[in-house]
Scaffold this motif. Structure first.
Motif, mmCIF file in Angstrom:
data_model
loop_
_atom_site.group_PDB
_atom_site.id
_atom_site.type_symbol
_atom_site.label_atom_id
_atom_site.label_comp_id
_atom_site.label_asym_id
_atom_site.label_seq_id
_atom_site.Cartn_x
_atom_site.Cartn_y
_atom_site.Cartn_z
ATOM 1 N N GLY A 27 4.678 -9.518 1.837
ATOM 2 C CA GLY A 27 4.634 -9.175 3.293
ATOM 3 C C GLY A 27 4.032 -7.815 3.614
ATOM 4 N N PRO A 28 3.589 -7.553 4.786
ATOM 5 C CA PRO A 28 2.941 -6.237 5.053
ATOM 6 C C PRO A 28 3.666 -5.093 4.729
ATOM 7 N N GLN A 29 5.253 -4.877 5.164
ATOM 8 C CA GLN A 29 6.026 -4.096 4.955
ATOM 9 C C GLN A 29 6.302 -3.666 3.339
ATOM 10 N N ALA A 30 6.422 -4.791 2.639
ATOM 11 C CA ALA A 30 6.729 -4.592 1.316
ATOM 12 C C ALA A 30 5.528 -4.059 0.589
ATOM 13 N N GLN A 31 4.349 -4.440 1.005
ATOM 14 C CA GLN A 31 2.924 -3.719 0.524
ATOM 15 C C GLN A 31 2.853 -2.226 0.652
ATOM 16 N N LEU A 32 3.346 -1.882 1.961
ATOM 17 C CA LEU A 32 3.385 -0.545 2.354
ATOM 18 C C LEU A 32 4.343 0.168 1.600
ATOM 19 N N GLN A 33 5.786 -0.097 1.683
ATOM 20 C CA GLN A 33 6.818 0.371 1.184
ATOM 21 C C GLN A 33 6.738 0.617 -0.356
ATOM 22 N N GLU A 34 6.028 -0.282 -0.970
ATOM 23 C CA GLU A 34 6.210 -0.536 -2.379
ATOM 24 C C GLU A 34 5.537 0.899 -3.135
ATOM 25 N N THR A 35 4.350 1.220 -2.072
ATOM 26 C CA THR A 35 3.599 2.343 -2.882
ATOM 27 C C THR A 35 3.756 3.407 -2.166
ATOM 28 N N VAL A 36 4.633 3.854 -1.180
ATOM 29 C CA VAL A 36 4.917 5.045 -0.340
ATOM 30 C C VAL A 36 5.165 6.332 -1.431
ATOM 31 N N ASP A 37 6.124 5.946 -2.218
ATOM 32 C CA ASP A 37 6.699 6.957 -3.348
ATOM 33 C C ASP A 37 5.775 7.452 -4.131
#
Length: 201
Positions: A27-37
């Motif tokens: 989902g949108p949050q997963a795609q954002l959160q996956e790559t923030v680090d």
């Protein structure tokens, strides 16, 4: 101060701007959160030449932001009055302007981080709510996204209830109405030259 935090928001968004591996799609949050680090690691890589970092971030930005959608929202009614060539020219200039404004200031990043608070999805649109954690404050920040295939693309960023798209629309649509698209292009081109000259200085 809002422009300072908007800079941070855009920079911390950049990890999601590249093509995600198939296994990481969600989902949108997963795609954002996956790559923030990953992007934070890049911003902290002070040993990497500045121009190399800017080039990498530029490639990522152009892969994930939905600039055509942003451009239509920014111009409002003037978008429909523009011909196809003018629309494409505005998209190109708006993309260059955002890049010159924010990627030219990546040295301002100073270890801020993002907490993800949840997502709301309605059909092919979504909003991901987060907050920026700084040394002195916690700043509310939201991303608005649209689904294109399996990817969620960002078309607006909101900091403390201030929309990036609406901020530009308040001036750009009026310039286009008053001076025409040629007048707007001239002002955007001048602003991009100023920003690039300032960055080089």
């Amino acid at each position: 101060m809002k422009s300072r935090y908007l800079l941070v928001a855009l920079l911390l968004l950049l990890p999601c701007l590249g093509a995600a591996p198939a296994a990481a799609l969600g989902g949108p949050q997963a795609q954002l959160q996956e790559t923030v680090d990953g992007v934070i690691d890049l911003l902290r890589a002070r040993d990497l030449p500045l121009e190399d970092r800017r080039a990498q971030l530029s490639t990522l930005v152009r892969a994930r932001f939905d600039f055509p959608t942003m451009a239509q929202w920014v111009l409002g009614p003037q978008w429909q009055r523009a011909d196809a060539g003018e629309q494409q020219r505005f998209i190109a200039l708006f993309t260059d302007l955002l890049e010159a404004t924010y990627l030219g200031r990546i040295e301002e990043y100073s270890d801020e981080r993002v907490e993800f608070l949840g997502e709301r999805i309605e059909d092919r649109r979504a909003q991901v709510d987060t907050r920026i954690i700084t040394r002195a404050a916690e700043i509310p920040m939201s991303y608005r996204l649209v689904q294109r295939g399996e990817q969620w693309l960002v078309f607006d960023v909101i900091i403390e209830n201030v929309s990036l798209v609406r901020t530009y629309r308040s001036s750009y649509s009026e310039i286009a109405r008053r001076e025409g698209m040629a007048g707007l292009f001239a002002q955007m081109e001048q602003r991009i030259r100023e920003l690039k000259a300032g960055g080089e200085g």
